[in-house]
Design a protein around this motif. Structure first.
Motif, short mmCIF file in Angstrom:
data_model
loop_
_atom_site.label_atom_id
_atom_site.label_comp_id
_atom_site.label_asym_id
_atom_site.label_seq_id
_atom_site.Cartn_x
_atom_site.Cartn_y
_atom_site.Cartn_z
N HIS A 156 3.24 9.18 -6.73
CA HIS A 156 4.50 8.55 -6.32
C HIS A 156 4.36 8.03 -4.89
N PRO A 157 5.11 7.00 -4.53
CA PRO A 157 5.10 6.53 -3.14
C PRO A 157 5.64 7.60 -2.21
N TYR A 158 5.08 7.65 -1.00
CA TYR A 158 5.55 8.65 -0.04
C TYR A 158 6.14 8.01 1.22
N ARG A 159 6.18 6.67 1.24
CA ARG A 159 6.88 5.94 2.31
C ARG A 159 7.59 4.76 1.67
N THR A 175 0.83 -1.21 0.00
CA THR A 175 0.00 0.00 0.00
C THR A 175 0.87 1.26 0.00
N GLN A 176 1.95 1.23 0.75
CA GLN A 176 2.83 2.38 0.82
C GLN A 176 3.62 2.58 -0.47
N ILE A 177 4.22 1.51 -0.98
CA ILE A 177 5.11 1.66 -2.14
C ILE A 177 4.34 1.99 -3.41
N THR A 178 3.04 1.66 -3.44
CA THR A 178 2.23 1.97 -4.62
C THR A 178 1.50 3.30 -4.49
N GLY A 179 1.80 4.05 -3.41
CA GLY A 179 1.09 5.31 -3.22
C GLY A 179 -0.40 5.09 -3.04
#
Length: 383
Positions: A165-168, A154-158
């Motif tokens: 873009h991903p934010y974590r 969930t994080q890497i796919t934004g």
């Protein structure tokens, strides 16, 4: 640092009532189908699980970027070195070999606290798996890892493409510590399970024979039937059959229970059926009186009165009088319903006239405890 965690937790608690609203209907259906009634302890545990999952996802996802079109990250957003957090702790913590007291600095360092938080994040998840779902430890490891993997994807796919873009970052150490947290929670659940009511024995502590059909259960059955009837009405009108919802409803309730042993679609879903007041199947005249009064007559005056050609042809005075009469009848029915909900041992008027009542159709494993006989079709099958 703790303030950073309080922010998403507060949002999770604010979102919980909305999530609980959407969760309640499937929860009730599953509980009625599987257990035949709603157990308060079982309900409390599952709503706590919902609250935990909300907190977990809000902690993982918040704070979000100000815009969906967030800037591209400057560096790599993937960390695939296992146990990198241990090296980070050692590098970023001031430790003096000759001073044992300096080792305590590890416990206050940001890298250690972040790793500890990732462990604590899934401890409740492991406890739910161990206490409520009674899973094996292998299943707990797999599910804890899967939950952590869901967090990271969930994080890497934004948030699955919601942001540009991903934010974590995707961190393999987060999955390791999250999985460890699930295992710790699983072990805690095993240690304290003796102090809590055993989930598998909740039904044995209840007097199932004393359970009655609640108005909540009846309302849920009515809602399910209403959805089905609206779909059928729309389909019939798409086929150029000019029928009203009232007509479909009346035919549905006057005929289907005769063919299904007192059930409608909604009643079947929530495990209730109609039977005679003295016991045994409801006879045809009972069903026709019950639903003829409720949907044929009472439902008919509400369906046909407001803007029907008959009403409009009566003239202003008679039309207004008819509308006032319908409103008065609706108000009287509402007051009657409220009074019967307060005095739960008193049936509604159409139940008294038809000499019928709703009863629970218990799951097979609860029939003996509930003191009910097998359903007619089951008796035939046994013979």
């Amino acid at each position: 640092m703790f303030q950073t965690y309080l922010f998403p937790i507060s949002y999770a608690f604010m979102a919980f009532p909305v999530a609980a609203l959407f969760f309640t209907m499937p929860f009730l259906i599953v509980q009625y189908r599987r257990h035949g009634y709603i157990n308060k302890i079982r309900a409390l545990v599952l709503y706590l699980l919902l609250l935990y999952l909300l907190n977990a996802f809000f902690l993982v996802l918040l704070p979000m970027p100000d815009s969906r079109h967030n800037a591209a990250p400057a560096g790599s957003m993937i960390q695939l070195v296992p146990l990198q957090f241990i090296q980070d702790i050692l590098q970023n913590t001031e430790i003096t070999r000759g001073d044992p007291s300096s080792y305590l600095n590890v416990l206050t360092g940001a890298d250690f606290l972040l790793a500890a938080f990732n462990v604590l994040l899934t401890v409740p998840f492991g406890m739910f798996l161990g206490y409520y779902f009674r899973t094996r430890w292998v299943v707990c490891i797999v599910l804890s890892f899967a939950l952590s993997l869901l967090f990271e994807i969930t994080q890497i796919t934004g948030i699955f493409g919601f942001f540009d873009h991903p934010y974590r970052i995707f961190d393999v150490d987060d999955m390791i510590t999250n999985t460890l947290g699930g295992i710790v929670g699983f072990r805690i659940a095993l240690w304290i399970s003796g102090l809590l009511p055993r989930i598998e024995k909740l039904d044995s502590r209840e007097d199932l024979s004393a359970k009655k059909v609640t108005y909540t259960r009846r309302a849920l059955a009515f809602m399910l039937d209403s959805v089905l009837l609206m779909i059928v009405t729309v389909l019939l009108n798409l086929l150029s059959l000019n029928v009203t919802l009232w007509a479909v409803t009346t035919v549905y309730f006057l005929s289907l229970p005769l063919l299904t042993g007192g059930r409608t679609f909604g009643k079947w879903i929530v495990r209730i059926r109609l039977q005679a007041e003295e016991g045994g199947p409801a006879r045809p005249w009972m069903i026709w009186v019950r639903y003829g009064v409720l949907y044929g007559i009472f439902g008919g005056i509400n369906a046909l009165t407001p803007d029907s050609p008959l009403t409009l042809s009566m003239g202003t005075a008679l039309s207004a009088l008819l509308r006032i009469s319908v409103v008065a009848a609706d108000l009287a029915f509402f007051i009657h319903l409220v009074m019967r909900m307060i005095k739960r041992d008193r049936p509604l008027f159409y139940e008294e006239w038809s000499r019928t009542r709703n009863v629970i159709t218990w799951p097979q494993q609860h029939r003996a405890a509930a003191g009910v006989e097998a359903e007619p079709q089951e008796l035939i099958d046994k013979e």
